[in-house]
Design an enzyme around this catalytic site. Sequence first.
Site, short mmCIF file in Angstrom:
data_model
loop_
_atom_site.label_atom_id
_atom_site.label_comp_id
_atom_site.label_asym_id
_atom_site.label_seq_id
_atom_site.Cartn_x
_atom_site.Cartn_y
_atom_site.Cartn_z
N TYR A 192 -2.09 -0.52 10.44
CA TYR A 192 -2.21 -0.85 9.03
C TYR A 192 -0.98 -0.39 8.26
O TYR A 192 -0.38 -1.17 7.50
CB TYR A 192 -3.46 -0.21 8.43
CG TYR A 192 -3.61 -0.46 6.96
CD1 TYR A 192 -4.11 -1.68 6.51
CD2 TYR A 192 -3.24 0.49 6.02
CE1 TYR A 192 -4.25 -1.93 5.15
CE2 TYR A 192 -3.38 0.25 4.66
CZ TYR A 192 -3.89 -0.97 4.23
OH TYR A 192 -4.01 -1.22 2.89
N SER A 213 0.85 -1.18 0.00
CA SER A 213 0.00 0.00 0.00
C SER A 213 0.89 1.23 0.00
O SER A 213 2.01 1.21 0.51
CB SER A 213 -0.89 0.01 1.24
OG SER A 213 -1.52 1.27 1.42
#
Length: 250
Positions: free
Chosen positions: A155, A141
């Site tokens: 995350y 990501s």
Amino acid sequence: MRRQKILITGASSGLGEEMARRFAAQGRDLALCARRVDRLESVRDELQAAHPGITVAVRELDVTDHDAVVRVFGELRDELGGLDRVVVNAGLGKGARIGTGRADANLATARTNFVGALSQCEAALGIFREQNSGHLVLVSSISADRGLPGPKAAYSASKAGVSALGEALTAELAKSPIVVTTLLPGYIATDMSGRAGDSAKMTASLDDGVDAMVAAIEKETNRAALPGIKWRGIDLALRFLPHAWTSRFV
């Protein structure tokens, strides 16, 4: 090189499901894994009806169970007669501010996104080393570029681990027949991004995002921030510019 036999984890929804649709339309044989086997079976039936010439094998899989990952990858390799590409895509977007009593959400995200990815790499590379070929794709990501505050902290940390793992394997396997690709998607319209409250103005459609991901996978580039030049620019900014300049991106 055409990678005909492709395994995708997290294939019951979102990016994984849409990547499966793109590869099926290209005539590839697929091995699809996720926890929701009923949803996988629905995807399999859809793809085989639309593309009768392909094989689609499915398995229930929790990527936090290492023994299950190794077993399922081996079963799917045998069913397809080999694996040419493994897309490590399964992930969670849960999270809470650290120290606020929701360690369960943060630990689940870390276990799935990083420890689960490591298990998948172990299983995939065991197969690839044995057959002396293969393409490993890690879906990280853009959040990996910099630690994000508040509920996104676990995350972003987990995805930073995935990116570092991809970088390490790229260096290790650079002169081998095994290729490693790390993808760093920005905001793409999925259920996960919607729950995270990502900015609508910055969010690409699911079609545009997956088109960019599949194109980068097919090119077998080592590292790709996407979709589009906007996210390549944000990637560079987050990695190299001072925090004071980039805070509006996080």
